[in-house]
Design an enzyme around this catalytic site. Structure first.
Site, PDB file in Angstrom:
ATOM      1  N   CYS A  49      28.858  42.743  41.259  1.00 43.98           N
ATOM      2  CA  CYS A  49      28.965  41.419  40.635  1.00 43.98           C
ATOM      3  C   CYS A  49      27.680  40.610  40.771  1.00 43.98           C
ATOM      4  CB  CYS A  49      30.154  40.655  41.213  1.00 43.98           C
ATOM      5  SG  CYS A  49      30.037  40.236  42.972  1.00 43.98           S
ATOM      6  N   HIS A 108      32.612  37.106  45.502  1.00 40.84           N
ATOM      7  CA  HIS A 108      32.552  37.521  44.103  1.00 40.84           C
ATOM      8  C   HIS A 108      31.936  36.417  43.256  1.00 40.84           C
ATOM      9  CE1 HIS A 108      33.548  39.997  40.673  1.00 40.84           C
ATOM     10  NE2 HIS A 108      34.188  38.997  40.088  1.00 40.84           N
ATOM     11  N   HIS A 139      31.934  39.598  34.197  1.00 43.46           N
ATOM     12  CA  HIS A 139      31.637  39.939  35.587  1.00 43.46           C
ATOM     13  C   HIS A 139      31.783  41.438  35.797  1.00 43.46           C
ATOM     14  CE1 HIS A 139      36.147  39.521  36.919  1.00 43.46           C
ATOM     15  NE2 HIS A 139      36.081  39.711  35.617  1.00 43.46           N
TER      16      HIS A 139
END
Length: 273
Positions: A162, A214, A226
């Site tokens: 990510c 994240h 993402h």
């Protein structure tokens, strides 16, 4: 400190000097790294993003006769290309690799070999920077990382995590971000999530987890792009609605940051040039 240039198409960076150690990042072909320590056959290096890790010396050249000129001449990057070297060898070059352009349209590798672009594209960093603004950051990530699988420590379309997705997407726009999502959460300026609701501006970075584990890029229409381990790769996910995916993102959302302004705004606090 001395420096090294990456000679292989992709150099793994480990958390300790051992191939069995955790992969923490990667350095594509042509990137110049600062050498911090040697523990043969590994070298601890630091990239331009400040991230440090251990790379096997076989991936690198530390010769000043190679590194010095390369710093001055490597001003082109790959958007994913296949090179023909000496008319025989075909070399797959990842997104983000750095090369030097020759006057005859060829490209030069850091080891001095000359190649021709067989497919894909390589262009000057200045041109790619200008071109990147035709798309929002989320759109750019969706195009150039389309189909990329999730890979912890990855930074290319061959596999990306990510924060790697976010870092590479913004690097092409000349915005330098740290390697890890928790560090990226301190970049730019905060966005008032209560005012934004799910309608964040295109390019806003959204952070999830406590502590942050994240990061995703808002597309300006209630979705994010993402690299998701749960989805197996790069995807576009909703922030609103009743799906389990949207609910999970809303429940773990922690903060939003803006590292690049909308086209009508002023200079970005996160921009480096």
């Amino acid at each position: 400190m001395s420096a090294a240039v990456v000679l292989s198409v992709l150099a793994p960076m480990y958390g300790s000097p051992d191939h069995r150690a955790e992969l923490t990042s990667e350095a594509p072909l042509g990137h110049v790294l600062e050498v911090l320590e040697e523990r043969a056959p590994f070298v601890r290096v630091r990239g331009e993003d400040g991230h440090a890790g251990w790379v096997h010396r076989g991936h690198l050249s530390t010769a000043e006769a190679v590194v010095g000129p390369w710093r001055e001449e490597a001003h082109a990057s790959s958007l994913g290309a296949v090179l023909s070297v000496d008319g025989r060898t075909r070399l797959l070059v990842p997104l983000g690799a750095r090369l030097a352009l020759e006057n005859d349209g060829g490209v030069r590798l850091p080891d001095g070999r000359i190649a021709q672009v067989a497919s894909g594209r390589i262009a000057t960093d200045a041109h790619l920077h200008e071109e990147s603004h035709a798309l929002s950051p989320a759109e750019w990530a969706g195009v150039f990382f389309a189909g990329a699988p999730y890979r912890w420590g990855g930074v290319t379309s061959w596999g990306v995590d990510c924060s790697g997705l976010v870092q590479v997407t913004y690097r092409i726009r000349r915005v330098r971000l740290p390697r890890d999502s928790a560090q990226q959460a301190g970049a730019g300026i905060p966005v008032d999530a209560a005012d934004a609701g799910c309608d964040f501006e295109a390019g806003d970075l959204l952070f999830f987890g406590d502590p942050v584990t994240h990061v995703a890029i808002a597309d300006g229409s209630g979705y994010v792009v993402h690299a998701s381990a749960a989805a197996g790769g790069v995807c576009r996910s909703p922030l609103s609605g009743g799906s389990a995916e949207a609910q999970g993102l809303r429940e773990t959302f922690r903060a939003a940051r803006r590292v690049q302004p909308s086209p009508a705004a002023g200079a970005s606090p996160g921009r480096t040039g």
